[in-house]
Design an enzyme around this catalytic site. Structure first.
Site, short mmCIF file in Angstrom:
data_model
loop_
_atom_site.label_atom_id
_atom_site.label_comp_id
_atom_site.label_asym_id
_atom_site.label_seq_id
_atom_site.Cartn_x
_atom_site.Cartn_y
_atom_site.Cartn_z
N HIS A 104 0.76 -1.12 0.04
CA HIS A 104 -0.10 -0.06 -0.03
C HIS A 104 1.01 1.27 -0.03
O HIS A 104 2.05 1.12 0.20
CB HIS A 104 -0.85 -0.03 1.32
CG HIS A 104 -0.14 0.03 2.66
ND1 HIS A 104 0.41 -0.99 3.11
CD2 HIS A 104 0.09 0.96 3.57
CE1 HIS A 104 0.97 -0.82 4.19
NE2 HIS A 104 0.54 0.79 4.52
N ARG A 106 5.48 5.21 13.93
CA ARG A 106 5.03 5.74 12.60
C ARG A 106 4.62 7.13 12.49
O ARG A 106 3.87 7.38 13.48
CB ARG A 106 4.22 4.82 11.62
CG ARG A 106 4.00 5.30 10.31
CD ARG A 106 2.94 4.67 9.53
NE ARG A 106 1.80 4.98 9.78
CZ ARG A 106 0.56 4.52 9.43
NH1 ARG A 106 0.49 3.49 8.69
NH2 ARG A 106 -0.58 5.11 9.88
N HIS A 163 4.53 0.16 -0.10
CA HIS A 163 5.54 -0.67 0.71
C HIS A 163 4.59 -1.66 1.76
O HIS A 163 3.52 -1.68 1.47
CB HIS A 163 5.95 0.28 1.86
CG HIS A 163 5.27 0.94 2.65
ND1 HIS A 163 4.30 2.14 2.36
CD2 HIS A 163 4.58 0.46 3.96
CE1 HIS A 163 3.66 2.39 3.51
NE2 HIS A 163 3.77 1.61 4.26
N ASP A 197 0.41 4.72 1.86
CA ASP A 197 -0.26 5.13 3.20
C ASP A 197 -1.48 6.23 2.77
O ASP A 197 -1.19 7.10 2.06
CB ASP A 197 0.71 5.81 4.37
CG ASP A 197 1.49 4.46 5.22
OD1 ASP A 197 0.70 3.61 5.47
OD2 ASP A 197 2.49 4.78 5.18
C1 SIN Z 1 3.26 -0.01 7.46
O1 SIN Z 1 2.76 -0.82 6.72
O2 SIN Z 1 2.69 1.10 7.19
C2 SIN Z 1 4.11 -0.33 8.31
C3 SIN Z 1 5.27 -1.19 7.91
C4 SIN Z 1 5.99 -1.88 9.04
O3 SIN Z 1 5.62 -2.07 9.96
O4 SIN Z 1 6.97 -2.29 8.45
#
Ligand code: SIN
Length: 278
Positions: free
Chosen positions: A96, A260, A246, A98
Site C-alpha cells: 500500500h 510511524r 510498501h 499510506d
Molecule cells: C506500514 O505498513 O505502514 C508499516 C510497515 C512496517 O511495520 O514495517
C-alpha cells in the site's frame, strides 16, 4: 561529521550517515535531505535512539504532520501511531501507499524501530516510477489517461476478519486519483495504485479493471524495483509516499513495535487534466 548519502540499490533507497536526527536541522541539511528523499525515495538512518517527540520534530522539518486516522496508541507526541506485531500477525500485511484513500494523501512517512524480533520483520518498498518507466510506451500512454477509485472497503473487511477492534477517525468516502501520478517535487511519473486501497479503474469495465490492476501489482513486484530494509535497533526510515508502495514482512512471532508518522501531502496530479469521476 559530514553527512554522507550512500545509495543501496540501483533504483531505490539510500543510507544516510553522519547525521543525528536529534540535532537542530540546518537549512543546508534540510535541502540535502529533501533532495535525497526525492531522488532515492527511501532514506535509512541507523542508530537513532529518538523519542516520539524527536521523531515528530524531525518529521515536521519536512512539512506539517498528518493527524493519524487510527488510534495513536496513547503516545504523547502528536501524529505518532504505534504499529505492533499483532497487526502483522492478525492481518497479513498488504502492499500500500499510506492513506491513498484520502483526497490529499501524505507526501512522506517515517518509521522508527522500537522493538524488533530477533529475525525477520523486514519492510520492503517498491519504486513505482521505475515500474512505470519499464512498461511499454503504448501501455504507459493508456494508463496515463486513467483514474482509479481508492477507498477503505478492503481494509475494513480485513479488520473485521481479524477480530480486533480499531478506533478509526475517517469518513470512508471513496476518492479518485490518477493511475499515473506526477511527483509534486521532481515531476517524475509513476504508478499510483495499490492492492489495499485501490478498488477499481474508473474508465475500464469491471473485468478489465480487475485484470489491469492485477497485472500492475504483479509487474510492480519485480525485485528490480524493490528495496528490502533489515531493521536494527533504533533504525529510522523516511520515505516518499507519492511514488512508492510498501509492505511489512510477517515472518516472525516475537514482539515488534514501530512508531510511524506521516507528513501532509497534496492532491495527486495526473499526466493529463482528468475529470473527477463522480
Ligand atoms: C506500514 O505498513 O505502514 C508499516 C510497515 C512496517 O511495520 O514495517
Amino acid at each position: 561529521m559530514q553527512m554522507k548519502i550512500k545509495p543501496i540499490t540501483g533504483v531505490i533507497g539510500a543510507e544516510v550517515e553522519g547525521f543525528d536526527l536529534t540535532s537542530p536541522m540546518s537549512k543546508a541539511d534540510n535541502a540535502t535531505l529533501r533532495t535525497a528523499l526525492s531522488k532515492y525515495q527511501v532514506l535509512v538512518f541507523r542508530d537513532q535512539p529518538i523519542t516520539p517527540q524527536q521523531q515528530h520534530d524531525f518529521g515536521a522539518s519536512f512539512g506539517p504532520i498528518t493527524v493519524p486516522k487510527v488510534d495513536s496508541g496513547g503516545l504523547s507526541a502528536p501524529g505518532i501511531t504505534v504499529i505492533e506485531a499483532e497487526y502483522a500477525t492478525s492481518m497479513k500485511p498488504e502492499w500500500h501507499a499510506d492513506h491513498s484513500f484520502s483526497e490529499k494523501p501524505p507526501m512522506a512517512a517515517m518509521l522508527h524501530a522500537v522493538t524488533l524480533p530477533p529475525k525477520g520483520g523486514d519492510t520492503v518498498w517498491i519504486n513505482t516510477a521505475a515500474a512505470y518507466e519499464a512498461l511499454s510506451a503504448p501501455m504507459r500512454t493508456m494508463l496515463d489517461g486513467l483514474t482509479a477509485q481508492h477507498d477503505t472497503q478492503r481494509m475494513l473487511r480485513r479488520m473485521a476478519a481479524s477480530g480486533k477492534t480499531f478506533n478509526l477517525k475517517m469518513d470512508h468516502v471513496p476518492v479518485h486519483h490518477p493511475v499515473v501520478r506526477v511527483h509534486s517535487d521532481n515531476g517524475r511519473k509513476g504508478l499510483y495504485v495499490n492492492p489495499l486501497y485501490t478498488s477499481r479503474i474508473n474508465e475500464l469495465g469491471e473485468a478489465e479493471s480487475d485484470a489491469m490492476l492485477q497485472f500492475l501489482y504483479e509487474f510492480m513486484k519485480n525485485p528490480e524495483f524493490q528495496l528490502r530494509v533489515r531493521w536494527s535497533p533504533h533504525t529510522t526510515v523516511i520515505w516518499d509516499e507519492e511514488l512508492t508502495i510498501h509492505s511489512a514482512i510477517a515472518d516472525y512471532k516475537e514482539p515488534r513495535m514501530m512508531h510511524r508518522l506521516m507528513i501532509d501531502g497534496s492532491k495527486p496530479i495526473g499526466t493529463r487534466t482528468f475529470r473527477q469521476a463522480a
